[in-house]
Design an enzyme around this catalytic site. Structure first.
Site: not given
Ligand code: CAA
Length: 258
Positions: A65, A109, A112, A132
């Site tokens: 998400a 998400g 999911e 999360e």
């Molecule tokens: N939401 C918003 N933006 C996101 C995102 C997310 N879930 N995941 C990645 N991005 C964005 C980053 O902010 C980044 O943007 P910028 O270039 O503007 O800084 C871009 O995508 C690229 O990401 P990274 O630079 O972090 O890429 P990476 O290759 O170094 O890492 C990753 C990849 C491990 C997937 C890392 O991006 C990450 O950990 N993302 C978040 C994963 C996460 O926590 N997901 C759960 C979200 S909460 C949820 O989903 C609730 C639910 O149950 C529905």
């Protein structure tokens, strides 16, 4: 006009939807989910479509998400919009089969969303996880519900509580994904599976999906009865006559209701 976040294509009788927000690794905003839900509903209503494939990019199916959008929301904000409720949950009302073709990250998400599809075909580089807890929250769209049903309590607890990622091989061993294929094959593999499904009689395809999903909601006795009544109902269709006659006559069936 805003840029579409979901690419909509057809390949014969297969509907192909591609999450297309590459800069944010397909982070699932309300806008992308609304577009996805609308595209799925359109394919569901389209007589020329028999099965659907949902995919992302080679780097990310979806990284979860949209954290940027959620960051400042209050309880009142998420509760009053029923966040992860009405728009995300509408996906489960799609009656035609949806195959997730997953490459790269399927996190939060994203994992999911893949689990809300009917089955997952994964590329070797796929990574699944529910991180999360690292954000001070918990999964909100099935990570604590669909995941244990798919992989069992031990692995679901491990993934949700430690936030670690599971690679494609582990996901296949655990029963989360149905097949693992090389990255350059994952979309074709899913499209081919979808084309096979789309060549079958649509009534039996939809009833099979409904019956398998019922296994998660009903007792074994009720599920068995639900299955048997649907099996009986299919004898009212032309396609049952055609399918069985074709077998006896050693020819390919020509289903009318596809
Ligand atoms: N939401 C918003 N933006 C996101 C995102 C997310 N879930 N995941 C990645 N991005 C964005 C980053 O902010 C980044 O943007 P910028 O270039 O503007 O800084 C871009 O995508 C690229 O990401 P990274 O630079 O972090 O890429 P990476 O290759 O170094 O890492 C990753 C990849 C491990 C997937 C890392 O991006 C990450 O950990 N993302 C978040 C994963 C996460 O926590 N997901 C759960 C979200 S909460 C949820 O989903 C609730 C639910 O149950 C529905």
């Amino acid at each position: 006009m805003s840029v579409p976040l979901v690419k909509v294509e057809t390949r014969g009788r297969v509907g192909l939807l591609t999450l297309d927000r590459p800069k944010a690794l397909n982070a699932l905003s309300n806008e992308i989910i609304d577009e996805l839900a609308a595209a799925l509903r359109a394919f569901d209503a389209d007589d020329n479509i028999g099965a659907i494939v949902l995919t992302g990019s080679e780097k990310a199916f979806a990284a979860g998400a949209d954290i940027g959008a959620m960051k400042d929301w209050t309880f009142q904000d998420v509760y009053s919009q029923d966040y992860l409720g009405h728009n995300w949950e509408s996906l489960k009302r799609i009656r035609k089969p949806i195959i997730a073709a997953v490459a790269g990250y399927a996190l939060g998400g994203g994992c999911e969303l893949a689990m809300s599809c009917d089955f997952i075909i994964a590329a070797e580089n796929a990574r699944f996880g529910q991180p999360e807890i690292k954000l001070g929250v918990i999964p909100g769209y099935g990570g604590t519900q669909r995941l244990p049903r798919a992989v069992g309590k031990a692995k679901a607890m491990d993934l949700v509580l430690t936030a670690r990622m599971m690679d494609a091989a582990e996901a296949e061993r655990a029963g989360l994904v149905s097949r693992v294929v090389p990255l350059d094959r994952v979309l074709d593999e899913a499209l081919e599976a979808a084309a096979v499904i789309a060549s079958m009689s649509l009534s039996s395809v939809m009833m099979a999906k409904e019956c398998i999903n019922r296994a998660y909601e009903a007792s074994l006795d009720e599920g068995m009865l639900f299955e048997r009544r649907n099996f009986h109902a299919l004898f009212a269709t032309e396609d049952q006559k055609e399918g069985m006659s074709a077998f006896i006559e050693k020819r390919k069936p020509d289903f009318k209701h596809r």
